[in-house]
Design an enzyme around this catalytic site. Structure first.
Site, PDB file in Angstrom:
ATOM      1  N   ASP A  74      14.335 -13.844  84.150  1.00 22.96           N
ATOM      2  CA  ASP A  74      15.363 -14.875  84.020  1.00 22.96           C
ATOM      3  C   ASP A  74      16.277 -14.777  85.236  1.00 22.96           C
ATOM      4  OD1 ASP A  74      14.550 -15.518  81.283  1.00 22.96           O
ATOM      5  OD2 ASP A  74      15.452 -13.584  80.776  1.00 22.96           O
ATOM      6  N   ARG A 130      15.618 -25.892  75.288  1.00 20.18           N
ATOM      7  CA  ARG A 130      16.577 -24.779  75.213  1.00 20.18           C
ATOM      8  C   ARG A 130      17.832 -25.041  76.034  1.00 20.18           C
ATOM      9  NH1 ARG A 130      12.809 -19.267  75.439  1.00 20.18           N
ATOM     10  NH2 ARG A 130      11.400 -19.858  73.734  1.00 20.18           N
TER      11      ARG A 130
END
Length: 430
Positions: free
Chosen positions: A208, A303
């Site tokens: 990430d 998301r």
């Protein structure tokens, strides 16, 4: 007489014109304002504002950044990033590509041949090529995973500070500020094939752009996060699935708590923000309190965010789905024991994306929404979801069990839409 005329003209110019390169305000010791979201709870979030002069760094390459981060130490520190820093570099500053990390005989061609479902079947990959993949991945992780410790402010200088290829890791850190920085292309050279994911199998990536695990009191402000440089849509299809290279832009997991994300831009990506990473992670109960306000989500598939367990305040955000986005899935994901309080958010979508597509629920049941605009018209996301859900999703209730008290001024969705378009992202701090 001629000299006098020139002098007068110069004086007038000095009065009427602003210098082309006025010195920018120093934002490195800024702290989170009072009442600005969950991260302002209690003593608030100050990052490295208390750092002495010896712990204020200006860094221009990976080696300098690593030294300043000091292994994630808790010593108060301010780290100012100047220009572009590439995490995929060696200690001499030379660029590293995937071939430089590959070891023990790993190659993409050999990996694909070894675990082709037509011959390998549905078992989890194992054996020499999977072991070589893991060893290669470990070499890349050593370079690009950068640990940010407690009492740290990480800030970009000027309007063009970039950290590319890196994954900022906040593990158990407390009191961290990340501002005015573009984080792009946390590219995984060695994704793993998971045969049983989603029924047909899928590729799983490791990094990430920012990952909070057990982190508390974190303020992320005026950052830009994207896959810029290597978009997944341009990667090939392998085993019938897109050969993914990127995971999330921002993950907030493992009982992280008291986080404010403001005036930031999430763009050109699949999975933007995950809050809570597992339905069985019951240790997240009472944690994952997050505020998301004045952020822009553009060309994001899903998301934005997806929430488990947390109390999340979602207000004055701007969502833009482009006309050619045929892979769009949803924006707000309501999952296990989540309590999302959404106010005055604006959505702009093409004709094939309907208001019923904006919210998706799994095991979650609670969503408060008010003041939502959909293509310029007011809508009730809760009522639309319950009227048009597919039958596989549970109906939602407006009773989320809490009411936000820590927030800045909440504007109308229309006002926020305009202001966020102008002001969100790195290089735009007023």
């Amino acid at each position: 007489m001629k000299y006098r005329q020139i002098a007068v003209t110069g004086a007038l110019l000095g009065l009427l014109c602003v210098p082309a390169h006025a010195e920018a305000r120093d934002i490195s010791r800024d702290t989170l304002p009072a009442h600005d979201g969950w991260a302002s709870e209690g003593e608030g979030t100050t990052g490295g504002a208390a750092a002495d002069d010896a712990h204020v760094y200006t860094v221009t390459d990976r080696s300098e950044l690593v030294r300043a981060l000091d292994g994630g130490s808790a010593t108060p520190k301010i780290i100012r990033i100047a220009g572009t820093i590439d995490a995929n570099t060696d200690d001499d500053g030379d660029h590293l590509d995937c071939a430089d990390y590959a070891t023990d005989g790993y190659s993409t061609r050999k990996y694909l041949a070894a675990y082709d479902p037509r011959t390998w079947g549905s078992a989890k990959p194992s054996g020499p090529q999977e072991e070589a993949r893991q060893a290669s991945a470990a070499q890349q992780a050593e370079r690009i995973e950068l640990t940010v410790g407690s009492n740290t402010t990480l800030v970009g200088l000027g309007d063009s500070a970039v950290l590319k290829g890196a994954s900022l890791q906040l593990r158990g850190a407390n009191d961290v500020i990340v501002r005015n920085l573009e984080l792009r292309d946390a590219y995984d050279c060695f994704p793993v094939w998971q045969p049983n994911t989603g029924g047909l199998g899928d590729w799983k990536t490791a990094y990430d752009n920012i990952w909070l695990r057990g982190a508390t009191h974190v303020w992320i402000d005026h950052v830009t996060l994207s896959d810029k440089g290597h978009p997944d849509e341009k990667e090939p299809t392998c085993f019938g699935r897109n050969y993914l290279r990127h995971d999330g832009l921002l993950d907030i997991t493992n009982a992280s708590d008291l986080v404010t994300v403001s005036w930031s831009r999430f763009a050109d990506h699949d999975k933007a923000i995950l809050i809570g990473n597992g339905d069985t992670a019951t240790g997240d109960r009472g944690k994952l309190r997050v505020t998301l306000h004045h952020n822009e989500f553009e060309s994001v598939v899903q998301r934005a965010p997806r929430v488990r367990f947390g109390q999340v305040h979602l207000y004055n955000n701007r969502y833009v789905v482009p006309a050619d986005a045929h892979d769009y899935r949803y924006s707000i994901g309501v999952s296990t024991e989540s309590a999302v309080f959404a106010e005055n958010n604006a959505f702009t979508t093409p004709g094939h994306v309907e208001a019923a597509d904006l919210v998706k629920s799994w095991n979650g049941t609670a969503l408060h929404q008010s003041g939502t605009l959909f293509n310029g018209y007011p809508v009730d996301l809760l009522a639309i979801h319950n009227a048009y859900n597919s039958g596989s999703e549970r109906d939602l209730t407006a009773d989320v069990g809490w009411t936000p008290t820590l927030h800045t001024k909440i504007d109308s969705a229309a006002t926020a839409d305009r202001e966020v378009a102008r002001g969100a992202g790195a290089g735009r701090i007023p």
